[in-house]
Write a protein that holds these residues in place. Structure first.
Motif, mmCIF file in Angstrom:
data_model
loop_
_atom_site.group_PDB
_atom_site.id
_atom_site.type_symbol
_atom_site.label_atom_id
_atom_site.label_comp_id
_atom_site.label_asym_id
_atom_site.label_seq_id
_atom_site.Cartn_x
_atom_site.Cartn_y
_atom_site.Cartn_z
ATOM 1 N N LEU A 132 0.818 -1.217 0.000
ATOM 2 C CA LEU A 132 0.000 0.000 0.000
ATOM 3 C C LEU A 132 0.849 1.263 0.000
ATOM 4 C CD1 LEU A 132 -2.794 -1.094 2.482
ATOM 5 C CD2 LEU A 132 -2.976 -0.822 0.002
ATOM 6 N N GLY A 133 2.170 1.104 0.035
ATOM 7 C CA GLY A 133 3.069 2.260 -0.072
ATOM 8 C C GLY A 133 3.647 2.743 1.237
ATOM 9 N N LEU A 134 3.408 2.031 2.338
ATOM 10 C CA LEU A 134 3.931 2.453 3.634
ATOM 11 C C LEU A 134 5.405 2.086 3.736
ATOM 12 C CD1 LEU A 134 3.062 3.645 6.427
ATOM 13 C CD2 LEU A 134 2.917 1.279 7.205
ATOM 14 N N SER A 135 6.214 3.036 4.130
ATOM 15 C CA SER A 135 7.634 2.760 4.347
ATOM 16 C C SER A 135 8.079 3.449 5.626
ATOM 17 C CB SER A 135 8.470 3.233 3.159
ATOM 18 O OG SER A 135 8.342 4.632 3.001
ATOM 19 N N SER A 136 8.994 2.809 6.341
ATOM 20 C CA SER A 136 9.496 3.398 7.580
ATOM 21 C C SER A 136 10.779 4.162 7.270
ATOM 22 C CB SER A 136 9.746 2.315 8.630
ATOM 23 O OG SER A 136 10.782 1.466 8.207
ATOM 24 N N PHE A 137 11.082 5.132 8.117
ATOM 25 C CA PHE A 137 12.321 5.900 7.953
ATOM 26 C C PHE A 137 12.841 6.283 9.319
ATOM 27 C CE2 PHE A 137 8.932 9.011 7.960
ATOM 28 C CZ PHE A 137 9.428 10.038 8.753
ATOM 29 N N GLY A 138 14.067 6.724 9.337
ATOM 30 C CA GLY A 138 14.738 7.118 10.569
ATOM 31 C C GLY A 138 15.828 6.121 10.898
ATOM 32 N N THR A 139 17.069 6.535 10.660
ATOM 33 C CA THR A 139 18.202 5.671 10.983
ATOM 34 C C THR A 139 19.195 6.447 11.830
ATOM 35 O OG1 THR A 139 19.331 6.282 8.930
ATOM 36 C CG2 THR A 139 18.012 4.275 8.893
ATOM 37 N N LYS A 140 19.894 5.725 12.653
ATOM 38 C CA LYS A 140 20.889 6.318 13.535
ATOM 39 C C LYS A 140 22.014 6.910 12.693
ATOM 40 C CE LYS A 140 23.698 5.053 17.502
ATOM 41 N NZ LYS A 140 24.066 3.972 18.423
ATOM 42 N N GLY A 141 22.396 8.145 13.002
ATOM 43 C CA GLY A 141 23.507 8.787 12.310
ATOM 44 C C GLY A 141 23.106 9.720 11.183
ATOM 45 N N GLU A 142 21.836 9.755 10.823
ATOM 46 C CA GLU A 142 21.440 10.662 9.745
ATOM 47 C C GLU A 142 21.256 12.076 10.280
ATOM 48 O OE1 GLU A 142 17.849 9.116 8.029
ATOM 49 O OE2 GLU A 142 16.604 9.716 9.709
ATOM 50 N N PRO A 143 21.439 13.094 9.428
ATOM 51 C CA PRO A 143 21.270 14.484 9.888
ATOM 52 C C PRO A 143 19.830 14.735 10.348
ATOM 53 C CG PRO A 143 22.311 14.416 7.727
ATOM 54 C CD PRO A 143 21.880 13.016 8.043
ATOM 55 N N PHE A 144 19.699 15.566 11.368
ATOM 56 C CA PHE A 144 18.383 15.889 11.909
ATOM 57 C C PHE A 144 17.650 16.807 10.941
ATOM 58 C CE2 PHE A 144 15.702 18.812 14.429
ATOM 59 C CZ PHE A 144 14.804 17.882 14.913
ATOM 60 N N ASP A 145 16.423 16.426 10.578
ATOM 61 C CA ASP A 145 15.573 17.219 9.695
ATOM 62 C C ASP A 145 14.246 17.441 10.416
ATOM 63 O OD1 ASP A 145 14.090 18.393 7.712
ATOM 64 O OD2 ASP A 145 14.240 16.742 6.290
ATOM 65 N N PRO A 146 13.963 18.675 10.840
ATOM 66 C CA PRO A 146 12.744 18.897 11.629
ATOM 67 C C PRO A 146 11.450 18.624 10.861
ATOM 68 C CG PRO A 146 13.831 20.986 11.124
ATOM 69 C CD PRO A 146 14.739 19.894 10.662
ATOM 70 N N THR A 147 11.501 18.499 9.537
ATOM 71 C CA THR A 147 10.277 18.211 8.784
ATOM 72 C C THR A 147 9.884 16.736 8.879
ATOM 73 O OG1 THR A 147 11.514 17.863 6.736
ATOM 74 C CG2 THR A 147 10.694 20.093 7.165
ATOM 75 N N VAL A 148 10.844 15.862 9.192
ATOM 76 C CA VAL A 148 10.528 14.432 9.281
ATOM 77 C C VAL A 148 10.934 13.810 10.610
ATOM 78 C CG1 VAL A 148 10.602 14.053 6.797
ATOM 79 C CG2 VAL A 148 12.686 13.768 8.131
ATOM 80 N N HIS A 149 11.627 14.570 11.462
ATOM 81 C CA HIS A 149 12.051 14.061 12.768
ATOM 82 C C HIS A 149 11.420 14.890 13.875
ATOM 83 C CE1 HIS A 149 15.724 12.791 10.323
ATOM 84 N NE2 HIS A 149 15.174 11.660 10.731
ATOM 85 N N GLU A 150 11.120 14.227 14.976
ATOM 86 C CA GLU A 150 10.645 14.899 16.175
ATOM 87 C C GLU A 150 11.680 14.651 17.263
ATOM 88 O OE1 GLU A 150 6.921 14.657 19.318
ATOM 89 O OE2 GLU A 150 6.731 13.718 17.351
ATOM 90 N N ALA A 151 12.340 15.706 17.722
ATOM 91 C CA ALA A 151 13.405 15.577 18.725
ATOM 92 C C ALA A 151 12.779 15.452 20.107
ATOM 93 C CB ALA A 151 14.331 16.777 18.661
ATOM 94 N N LEU A 152 13.054 14.324 20.780
ATOM 95 C CA LEU A 152 12.561 14.117 22.135
ATOM 96 C C LEU A 152 13.663 14.353 23.164
ATOM 97 C CD1 LEU A 152 10.320 10.938 21.711
ATOM 98 C CD2 LEU A 152 9.656 13.335 21.636
ATOM 99 N N LEU A 153 14.902 14.088 22.779
ATOM 100 C CA LEU A 153 16.049 14.294 23.654
ATOM 101 C C LEU A 153 17.096 15.116 22.914
ATOM 102 C CD1 LEU A 153 16.405 10.657 25.044
ATOM 103 C CD2 LEU A 153 15.408 12.606 26.226
ATOM 104 N N HIS A 154 17.846 15.916 23.677
ATOM 105 C CA HIS A 154 18.861 16.773 23.064
ATOM 106 C C HIS A 154 20.143 16.669 23.884
ATOM 107 C CE1 HIS A 154 21.008 20.605 22.386
ATOM 108 N NE2 HIS A 154 20.625 20.402 21.139
ATOM 109 N N SER A 155 21.272 16.597 23.197
ATOM 110 C CA SER A 155 22.565 16.551 23.883
ATOM 111 C C SER A 155 23.629 17.180 22.991
ATOM 112 C CB SER A 155 22.930 15.104 24.225
ATOM 113 O OG SER A 155 23.068 14.350 23.032
ATOM 114 N N TYR A 156 24.832 17.310 23.545
ATOM 115 C CA TYR A 156 25.979 17.822 22.790
ATOM 116 C C TYR A 156 27.016 16.713 22.708
ATOM 117 C CZ TYR A 156 23.926 22.418 23.463
ATOM 118 O OH TYR A 156 23.082 23.482 23.453
#
Length: 198
Positions: A132-156
């Motif tokens: 039906l066209g559903l695909s998952s996304f989000g992998t460790k190490g990819e640049p943060f993109d606020p249009t497709v990612h929701e940041a729950l934790l923040h660190s330096y």
């Protein structure tokens, strides 16, 4: 030999006496003027007026038909576009309701509890949603993109040069370009001292 046998020295003159222009389908102005005013020295006959009136009506009806045909064509295209949008919306709605089930299947797989018949059911469900066209996304190490990612934790971190997803807390899902749910991630930014040095 005369010019008739040998051909004329001039090109033939062609006069188009048709009352309706074949390119536009409109009544020619000269015909209208002749019918109304009459030719010099001649009175307009009733048949001339009737033929001009018929030609005018024909041109009007032809224009109306062309306009109606264009409106119908636009209507048909709009209905097809709306039908596709409604179908896409319905599929997205159903798949959005299945996202918690897919999350549970993913957690069961991570803990090694996905075995036997349940494994086959989960594979079938994932295959059906994939069709039906559903695909998952989000992998460790990819640049943060606020249009497709929701940041729950923040660190330096000194290990990154730009805001980066260092941990995927919950996968995101999309259909084509439409995001059903953003990926929930932990984001690390470069340390402030490193950014001040640049």
């Amino acid at each position: 030999m005369n010019t008739r046998e040998n051909g004329s020295a001039e090109e033939p003159v062609i006069r188009d006496n048709r009352k309706i222009d074949p390119e536009t389908g409109q009544v020619r102005e000269a015909v209208k003027e002749q019918a109304v005013k009459g030719q010099p020295g001649q009175a307009a006959t009733a048949s001339d007026l009737a033929s001009v009136e018929l030609a005018t009506q024909l041109a009007e009806r032809t224009a109306d038909l062309q306009r109606l045909q264009a409106e119908y064509s636009n209507y048909r295209k709009r209905v097809e576009r709306d039908r596709a949008a409604v179908k896409e919306q319905a599929v997205a709605s159903v798949l959005a309701e299945l996202l918690p089930v897919l999350d549970d299947i993913g957690r069961a797989r991570d803990h090694g509890e996905l075995t036997g018949g349940f494994a086959k059911v989960s594979e079938s469900l994932e295959a059906a949603t994939g069709k039906l066209g559903l695909s998952s996304f989000g992998t460790k190490g990819e640049p943060f993109d606020p249009t497709v990612h929701e940041a729950l934790l923040h660190s330096y971190s000194a290990d990154v040069t730009e805001p980066t997803c260092v941990e995927i807390l919950q996968s995101g899902y999309r259909i084509g370009e439409r995001v059903l749910r953003p990926a929930r991630v932990s984001v690390a930014e470069p340390e402030e001292s490193a950014s001040n040095d640049n």
